[in-house]
Design a protein around this motif. Structure first.
Motif, PDB file in Angstrom:
ATOM      1  N   GLU A  38      85.539 115.246 -24.033  1.00 36.59           N
ATOM      2  CA  GLU A  38      86.396 114.184 -24.570  1.00 36.59           C
ATOM      3  C   GLU A  38      87.772 114.286 -23.934  1.00 36.59           C
ATOM      4  OE1 GLU A  38      86.565 114.017 -28.845  1.00 36.59           O
ATOM      5  OE2 GLU A  38      84.389 113.807 -29.022  1.00 36.59           O
ATOM      6  N   LEU A  39      88.234 113.150 -23.440  1.00 35.95           N
ATOM      7  CA  LEU A  39      89.555 113.063 -22.801  1.00 35.95           C
ATOM      8  C   LEU A  39      90.319 111.910 -23.417  1.00 35.95           C
ATOM      9  CD1 LEU A  39      88.492 113.261 -19.093  1.00 35.95           C
ATOM     10  CD2 LEU A  39      90.402 114.547 -20.006  1.00 35.95           C
ATOM     11  N   THR A  40      91.628 112.054 -23.590  1.00 39.90           N
ATOM     12  CA  THR A  40      92.392 110.930 -24.118  1.00 39.90           C
ATOM     13  C   THR A  40      92.672 109.920 -23.010  1.00 39.90           C
ATOM     14  OG1 THR A  40      94.509 111.966 -23.681  1.00 39.90           O
ATOM     15  CG2 THR A  40      93.529 112.372 -25.844  1.00 39.90           C
ATOM     16  N   GLU A  41      93.022 108.709 -23.446  1.00 36.26           N
ATOM     17  CA  GLU A  41      93.380 107.666 -22.482  1.00 36.26           C
ATOM     18  C   GLU A  41      94.512 108.112 -21.581  1.00 36.26           C
ATOM     19  OE1 GLU A  41      93.957 104.516 -25.549  1.00 36.26           O
ATOM     20  OE2 GLU A  41      93.259 103.271 -23.911  1.00 36.26           O
ATOM     21  N   SER A  42      95.521 108.773 -22.172  1.00 31.42           N
ATOM     22  CA  SER A  42      96.677 109.150 -21.349  1.00 31.42           C
ATOM     23  C   SER A  42      96.279 110.156 -20.274  1.00 31.42           C
ATOM     24  CB  SER A  42      97.825 109.667 -22.210  1.00 31.42           C
ATOM     25  OG  SER A  42      97.367 110.549 -23.182  1.00 31.42           O
ATOM     26  N   ALA A  43      95.371 111.067 -20.616  1.00 31.02           N
ATOM     27  CA  ALA A  43      94.902 112.021 -19.610  1.00 31.02           C
ATOM     28  C   ALA A  43      94.214 111.290 -18.462  1.00 31.02           C
ATOM     29  CB  ALA A  43      93.953 113.036 -20.237  1.00 31.02           C
ATOM     30  N   ILE A  44      93.402 110.314 -18.826  1.00 33.38           N
ATOM     31  CA  ILE A  44      92.685 109.519 -17.825  1.00 33.38           C
ATOM     32  C   ILE A  44      93.654 108.723 -16.965  1.00 33.38           C
ATOM     33  CG2 ILE A  44      91.320 107.396 -17.640  1.00 33.38           C
ATOM     34  CD1 ILE A  44      89.321 109.296 -18.069  1.00 33.38           C
ATOM     35  N   MET A  45      94.648 108.126 -17.640  1.00 26.42           N
ATOM     36  CA  MET A  45      95.578 107.256 -16.926  1.00 26.42           C
ATOM     37  C   MET A  45      96.446 108.021 -15.942  1.00 26.42           C
ATOM     38  SD  MET A  45      95.095 104.142 -17.545  1.00 26.42           S
ATOM     39  CE  MET A  45      96.619 103.313 -17.116  1.00 26.42           C
ATOM     40  N   GLN A  46      96.773 109.266 -16.280  1.00 26.47           N
ATOM     41  CA  GLN A  46      97.606 110.073 -15.395  1.00 26.47           C
ATOM     42  C   GLN A  46      96.812 110.629 -14.218  1.00 26.47           C
ATOM     43  OE1 GLN A  46      99.052 113.077 -18.034  1.00 26.47           O
ATOM     44  NE2 GLN A  46     100.256 111.638 -19.245  1.00 26.47           N
ATOM     45  N   ALA A  47      95.507 110.451 -14.295  1.00 23.14           N
ATOM     46  CA  ALA A  47      94.652 111.101 -13.312  1.00 23.14           C
ATOM     47  C   ALA A  47      94.882 110.567 -11.905  1.00 23.14           C
ATOM     48  CB  ALA A  47      93.193 110.910 -13.705  1.00 23.14           C
ATOM     49  N   GLU A  48      94.898 111.483 -10.972  1.00 23.98           N
ATOM     50  CA  GLU A  48      94.982 111.097  -9.572  1.00 23.98           C
ATOM     51  C   GLU A  48      93.581 111.203  -8.970  1.00 23.98           C
ATOM     52  OE1 GLU A  48      98.406 112.520  -7.737  1.00 23.98           O
ATOM     53  OE2 GLU A  48      99.472 111.985  -9.572  1.00 23.98           O
ATOM     54  N   GLU A  49      93.475 110.859  -7.720  1.00 25.92           N
ATOM     55  CA  GLU A  49      92.157 110.793  -7.087  1.00 25.92           C
ATOM     56  C   GLU A  49      91.291 112.050  -7.285  1.00 25.92           C
ATOM     57  OE1 GLU A  49      89.658 108.517  -6.368  1.00 25.92           O
ATOM     58  OE2 GLU A  49      91.563 107.549  -6.751  1.00 25.92           O
ATOM     59  N   PRO A  50      91.859 113.274  -7.092  1.00 29.83           N
ATOM     60  CA  PRO A  50      91.017 114.471  -7.264  1.00 29.83           C
ATOM     61  C   PRO A  50      90.435 114.576  -8.681  1.00 29.83           C
ATOM     62  CG  PRO A  50      93.116 115.042  -6.234  1.00 29.83           C
ATOM     63  CD  PRO A  50      93.223 113.618  -6.664  1.00 29.83           C
ATOM     64  N   SER A  51      91.197 114.116  -9.677  1.00 27.86           N
ATOM     65  CA  SER A  51      90.711 114.181 -11.052  1.00 27.86           C
ATOM     66  C   SER A  51      89.588 113.176 -11.273  1.00 27.86           C
ATOM     67  CB  SER A  51      91.837 113.900 -12.033  1.00 27.86           C
ATOM     68  OG  SER A  51      92.928 114.733 -11.769  1.00 27.86           O
ATOM     69  N   VAL A  52      89.721 112.022 -10.649  1.00 28.97           N
ATOM     70  CA  VAL A  52      88.659 111.020 -10.727  1.00 28.97           C
ATOM     71  C   VAL A  52      87.371 111.635 -10.197  1.00 28.97           C
ATOM     72  CG1 VAL A  52      87.900 108.737 -10.012  1.00 28.97           C
ATOM     73  CG2 VAL A  52      90.330 109.168 -10.359  1.00 28.97           C
ATOM     74  N   GLN A  53      87.508 112.342  -9.067  1.00 31.65           N
ATOM     75  CA  GLN A  53      86.348 112.973  -8.455  1.00 31.65           C
ATOM     76  C   GLN A  53      85.736 114.026  -9.383  1.00 31.65           C
ATOM     77  OE1 GLN A  53      84.897 111.832  -5.646  1.00 31.65           O
ATOM     78  NE2 GLN A  53      83.260 113.244  -6.227  1.00 31.65           N
ATOM     79  N   MET A  54      86.599 114.733 -10.119  1.00 32.10           N
ATOM     80  CA  MET A  54      86.083 115.735 -11.062  1.00 32.10           C
ATOM     81  C   MET A  54      85.194 115.088 -12.110  1.00 32.10           C
ATOM     82  SD  MET A  54      88.845 118.708 -11.861  1.00 32.10           S
ATOM     83  CE  MET A  54      89.862 117.703 -12.898  1.00 32.10           C
ATOM     84  N   LEU A  55      85.614 113.916 -12.590  1.00 34.47           N
ATOM     85  CA  LEU A  55      84.810 113.216 -13.599  1.00 34.47           C
ATOM     86  C   LEU A  55      83.509 112.706 -12.998  1.00 34.47           C
ATOM     87  CD1 LEU A  55      87.337 111.185 -15.781  1.00 34.47           C
ATOM     88  CD2 LEU A  55      86.189 113.332 -16.290  1.00 34.47           C
ATOM     89  N   VAL A  56      83.604 112.221 -11.773  1.00 36.97           N
ATOM     90  CA  VAL A  56      82.392 111.769 -11.086  1.00 36.97           C
ATOM     91  C   VAL A  56      81.416 112.949 -10.949  1.00 36.97           C
ATOM     92  CG1 VAL A  56      81.484 110.904  -8.882  1.00 36.97           C
ATOM     93  CG2 VAL A  56      83.547 109.881  -9.871  1.00 36.97           C
TER      94      VAL A  56
END
Ligand code: C2E
Ligand code: CA
Ligand code: CA
Ligand code: CA
Length: 279
Positions: free
Chosen positions: A149-167
């Protein structure tokens, strides 16, 4: 310069208020809490809104302090985040949840998936995908039993490497939920960018759902939007039969709240796996 530093320190220390001192004290103790085994995960059931069967659980951290007793996350999570301790604590939570799930399996139980909360700090400073992959490998746990579970703000602050982590997490087979949905940012474009499975409607919308027409409208809109995007919706903080009825009538998938159960220790959570309604 050294002398001046000392003076500054003395001045600072003298002017520190009691709350700050207590905070500093708690921070030091929190630092040791992990290694001393004072942290614990409690589990709260999420039930199918229609059948009330337990379908998953959320793991919530508890700190059993030797002198102060139970300290609530509202008190220690902010300290853990400001001090950076949340990174180690969050890693512990992932491992502990997986270890607990394996333990339940060894007891012959059929555990439901467990969601672990990730802080935005962890998201930025930890390779969560690697942590999860290693932990799954070490425990031999089925990835579908783990969710984050992640909050919206955590998601919104995410940069490309974090997006990749979720993928990467998604590819491992781990479920991803957006926590406290509706309280964060107004832009919803991230819902397309991230491999999300579930929206959790924040308790602040659910609380007055029967009295406040705006909250009711917002909740209905979130449920409908989520379903259009093929996401599952959970309502948080459901405390009354009336709220349950409203949510069920409006097609909410899952509910979580004191109406079903408060978070309970692992040993107590077993009853939600043995009988559908926890009876
Ligand atoms: P959260 O993730 O939104 O968790 C839900 C909170 O709502 C929990 O509070 C839960 O006990 C409470 N709750 C559940 N049902 C009801 C209800 O019907 N009524 C009311 N009034 N409250 C309900 P808790 O356990 O005190 O945790 C507070 C927050 O601390 C969590 O909010 C989460 O943001 C954070 N937290 C807890 N454990 C962890 C963790 O392991 N890691 C991280 N990063 N944060 C955590
Ligand atoms: Ca949560
Ligand atoms: Ca929440
Ligand atoms: Ca919340």
């Amino acid at each position: 310069a050294k002398q001046q530093g000392k003076n500054n320190y003395q001045y600072y220390a003298a002017s520190m208020n009691a709350a700050a001192l207590e905070r500093l004290n708690l921070e030091n103790q929190l630092r040791r809490a992990l290694s001393r085994g004072e942290l614990q995960l409690y589990y709260q059931p999420l039930v199918d809104a229609a059948t009330l069967n337990t379908v998953s659980a959320e793991a919530l951290m508890r700190w059993r302090h030797p002198e102060l007793g139970m300290i609530s996350p509202a008190q220690f999570i902010p300290i853990a985040e400001e001090s950076g301790l949340i990174v180690a604590m969050g890693a512990w939570a992932v491992k502990e949840a997986c270890r607990q799930l394996r333990h339940w399996q060894h007891l012959g139980l059929r555990p439901v998936p467990v969601a672990v909360n990730l802080s935005s700090l962890q998201f930025r400073h930890q390779k969560i995908d690697e942590l999860v992959a290693t932990t799954l490998q070490e425990t031999g746990l089925d990835p579908s039993l783990l969710q984050v579970e992640l909050t919206e703000s955590a998601i919104m602050q995410a940069e490309e490497p974090s997006v990749q982590m979720l993928v990467n997490l998604k590819e491992l087979g781990v479920g991803i939920a957006i926590d406290d949905f509706g309280t964060g940012y107004s832009s919803l474009s991230y819902l397309r960018r991230f491999p999300i499975d579930t929206l959790k409607i924040d308790r602040s919308f659910i609380k007055d759902i029967l009295q406040d027409a705006d909250d009711a409208t917002i909740t209905r809109a979130i449920i409908s939007m989520a379903h259009s995007l093929e996401l599952t919706v959970t309502a948080e903080g459901v405390e009354t039969e009336g709220q349950l009825e409203f949510l069920r009538d409006n097609g909410c998938d899952k509910i979580q709240g004191y109406l079903v159960s408060a978070p309970v220790p692992a040993a107590e959570f077993v009853r939600f796996m043995q009988s559908p309604r926890g009876e």
